[in-house]
Design a protein around this motif. Structure first.
Motif, short mmCIF file in Angstrom:
data_model
loop_
_atom_site.label_atom_id
_atom_site.label_comp_id
_atom_site.label_asym_id
_atom_site.label_seq_id
_atom_site.Cartn_x
_atom_site.Cartn_y
_atom_site.Cartn_z
N ASP A 3 17.84 -51.16 -16.21
CA ASP A 3 17.04 -50.63 -15.65
C ASP A 3 16.76 -50.94 -13.88
O ASP A 3 16.44 -50.50 -13.29
N GLU A 4 17.18 -52.28 -13.65
CA GLU A 4 17.11 -52.78 -12.16
C GLU A 4 18.13 -52.15 -11.44
O GLU A 4 19.02 -51.82 -11.75
N SER A 34 18.54 -45.17 -3.15
CA SER A 34 17.36 -44.63 -2.87
C SER A 34 15.94 -45.62 -3.04
O SER A 34 14.93 -45.18 -2.46
N GLU A 35 16.20 -46.83 -3.46
CA GLU A 35 15.21 -47.71 -3.69
C GLU A 35 15.15 -48.74 -2.27
O GLU A 35 16.13 -49.07 -2.09
N ARG A 43 18.68 -50.49 -2.28
CA ARG A 43 19.59 -50.59 -3.72
C ARG A 43 19.69 -49.26 -4.59
O ARG A 43 18.67 -48.55 -4.48
N TYR A 44 20.64 -49.54 -5.42
CA TYR A 44 21.14 -48.35 -6.23
C TYR A 44 20.18 -48.21 -7.37
O TYR A 44 20.11 -49.34 -8.57
N THR A 45 19.51 -47.13 -7.98
CA THR A 45 18.66 -47.10 -8.96
C THR A 45 19.54 -46.72 -10.23
O THR A 45 20.71 -45.93 -9.87
N PRO A 46 19.18 -46.50 -11.37
CA PRO A 46 19.80 -46.03 -12.59
C PRO A 46 20.23 -44.65 -12.15
O PRO A 46 21.55 -44.13 -12.54
N ALA A 47 19.34 -43.60 -11.73
CA ALA A 47 19.58 -42.54 -11.41
C ALA A 47 20.64 -42.23 -10.40
O ALA A 47 21.48 -41.15 -10.25
N ASP A 48 20.69 -43.16 -9.36
CA ASP A 48 21.70 -42.95 -8.12
C ASP A 48 22.90 -43.14 -9.04
O ASP A 48 23.90 -42.58 -8.70
N GLY A 82 12.32 -39.15 -14.46
CA GLY A 82 12.83 -39.71 -13.43
C GLY A 82 12.75 -41.47 -13.21
O GLY A 82 13.14 -42.01 -12.23
N SER A 83 12.36 -42.27 -14.36
CA SER A 83 12.10 -43.50 -14.21
C SER A 83 12.80 -44.35 -15.19
O SER A 83 12.75 -45.68 -15.26
N GLY A 84 13.39 -43.77 -16.29
CA GLY A 84 14.01 -44.46 -17.43
C GLY A 84 15.35 -44.80 -17.17
O GLY A 84 15.78 -44.83 -15.89
N THR A 85 16.14 -45.17 -18.18
CA THR A 85 17.39 -45.59 -17.97
C THR A 85 18.59 -44.53 -18.55
O THR A 85 18.08 -43.64 -18.97
N VAL A 86 19.70 -44.58 -17.83
CA VAL A 86 20.61 -43.70 -18.09
C VAL A 86 20.88 -43.52 -19.62
O VAL A 86 21.13 -42.34 -20.40
N GLY A 87 21.11 -44.72 -20.16
CA GLY A 87 21.25 -44.62 -21.52
C GLY A 87 20.27 -44.01 -22.43
O GLY A 87 20.57 -43.41 -23.45
N SER A 88 18.94 -44.04 -22.04
CA SER A 88 18.19 -43.30 -23.06
C SER A 88 18.10 -41.82 -22.46
O SER A 88 17.61 -41.13 -23.25
N ALA A 89 18.58 -41.54 -21.24
CA ALA A 89 18.53 -40.30 -21.08
C ALA A 89 19.62 -39.53 -21.97
O ALA A 89 19.66 -38.42 -22.58
N ARG A 90 20.75 -40.15 -22.15
CA ARG A 90 21.92 -39.69 -22.88
C ARG A 90 21.50 -39.51 -24.44
O ARG A 90 22.39 -38.66 -25.17
N SER A 91 20.38 -40.22 -24.83
CA SER A 91 19.90 -40.06 -26.21
C SER A 91 19.06 -39.06 -26.49
O SER A 91 18.52 -38.78 -27.55
N HIS A 92 18.73 -38.34 -25.23
CA HIS A 92 17.39 -37.57 -25.19
C HIS A 92 17.89 -36.13 -25.81
O HIS A 92 18.88 -35.91 -25.49
#
Length: 316
Positions: A3-4, A34-35, A43-48, A82-92
């Motif tokens: 997440d960081e 974007s952070e 720094r780059y966020t997971p969304a970036d 817009g605030s979780g991890t990429v991994g959790s998005a792929r399991s959505h």
């Protein structure tokens, strides 16, 4: 995926690109970190990072950087709210169902129609659309204007949603069958002067199949070795057949070992021309004497030219 937020160096290592490439994507296309914490580097966020993964994947598949960036910016935020991890998005569950559309950029109505047929898993319509395009415009125009945009769009959607695997498999099979039929319909005469091969461990063959069909259409005989050819086997094939040109395809950086090209140049029956085809190859790593064609049309033109040169020298 953590997440960081990440530094540019960490992102570059994850993506397998140079930090200077990240800076270019930031400055030219707005795909930057974007952070922002006052007094510190952005720094780059997971969304970036997810958007940059789309950018890297599409440019590796031959999409222009500007077009790839447009698709990357338009991709849904891969993190829940817009605030979780990429991994959790792929399991959505709403992201994995393959819904939505396949982006085809500025490609024409035929590409949009093919994309819609692909989303419906309409194999008959997919095959009919490809066959019509091949008959009307030929292999190169069909690949550049129809097939490549749709295949790249499927890749972009998969990168954003982790879905469309079934779509990719169906379309890839249909494309492969259509290109094989086009090759059979234009069997050239004369000895095979061009050798086509994927790099060692490279499994992406569709662009090489497109080149084979385009060569057949241009009356240029070839041999196709296909996927995952070890360098020893490739050199043996060169020594046994003595081709005028060898085209070595690499789709990803992981399979683009320049040592394979050097081995071809050192072969006892060294070909007149070695072409490093595909987005995996980096121009600054190619051995001297190796040519990197910019597109399918140039690969066909160079192959035909070296074939003609060899034939002329043998007549003389």
């Amino acid at each position: 995926m953590v997440d960081e937020a990440l530094s540019a160096g960490a992102v570059a290592r994850r993506l397998g690109v140079a930090v200077t490439t990240l800076r270019t994507w930031h400055q030219r296309y707005g795909l930057g970190p974007s952070e922002h914490i006052p007094g510190h580097h952005r720094r780059y966020t997971p969304a970036d990072l997810a958007r940059l993964e789309i950018m890297r994947r599409l440019t590796a598949e031959g999409v222009s950087p500007a077009e790839a960036a447009r698709w990357a910016r338009q991709a849904p935020d891969p993190t829940p709210n817009g605030s979780g991890t990429v991994g959790s998005a792929r399991s959505h569950p709403t992201r994995r169902d393959g819904g939505g559309t396949i982006p085809v950029g500025r490609a024409g109505p035929a590409a949009r129609g093919l994309a819609r047929a692909a989303m419906r898993l309409d194999a008959a319509a997919i095959s009919e659309t490809i066959a019509h395009a091949l008959a009307a415009g030929g292999v190169i125009a069909t690949w550049e204007g129809l097939l490549r945009p749709v295949l790249a769009g499927i890749g972009e959607r998969h990168a954003a949603t982790a879905g469309l695997i079934e779509v990719e498999h169906l379309v890839s099979r249909s494309v492969s069958e259509a290109l094989a039929a086009a090759s059979r319909a234009n069997v050239p005469t004369g000895p095979a002067r061009i050798l086509l091969s994927c790099a060692d461990e490279e499994q992406h063959t569709l662009p090489l199949e497109a080149l084979a069909a385009a060569l057949a259409e241009a009356g240029v005989s070839y041999r196709m070795l296909g996927a995952r050819v070890p360098v020893g086997a490739l050199v043996e094939a060169v020594n046994r057949t003595g081709p005028a040109a060898v085209v070595l395809w690499s789709h990803t950086r992981a399979t683009a070992d320049p040592a394979q090209l050097s081995a071809l140049l050192a072969a006892p029956r060294r070909p007149l021309l070695v072409l490093a085809a595909g987005p995996g190859w980096r121009a600054d790593t190619l051995p001297a004497g190796v040519v990197r064609p910019v597109d399918l049309a140039e690969a066909v033109s160079l192959s035909a030219a070296v074939r003609d040169s060899l034939n002329q020298s043998r007549r003389d």
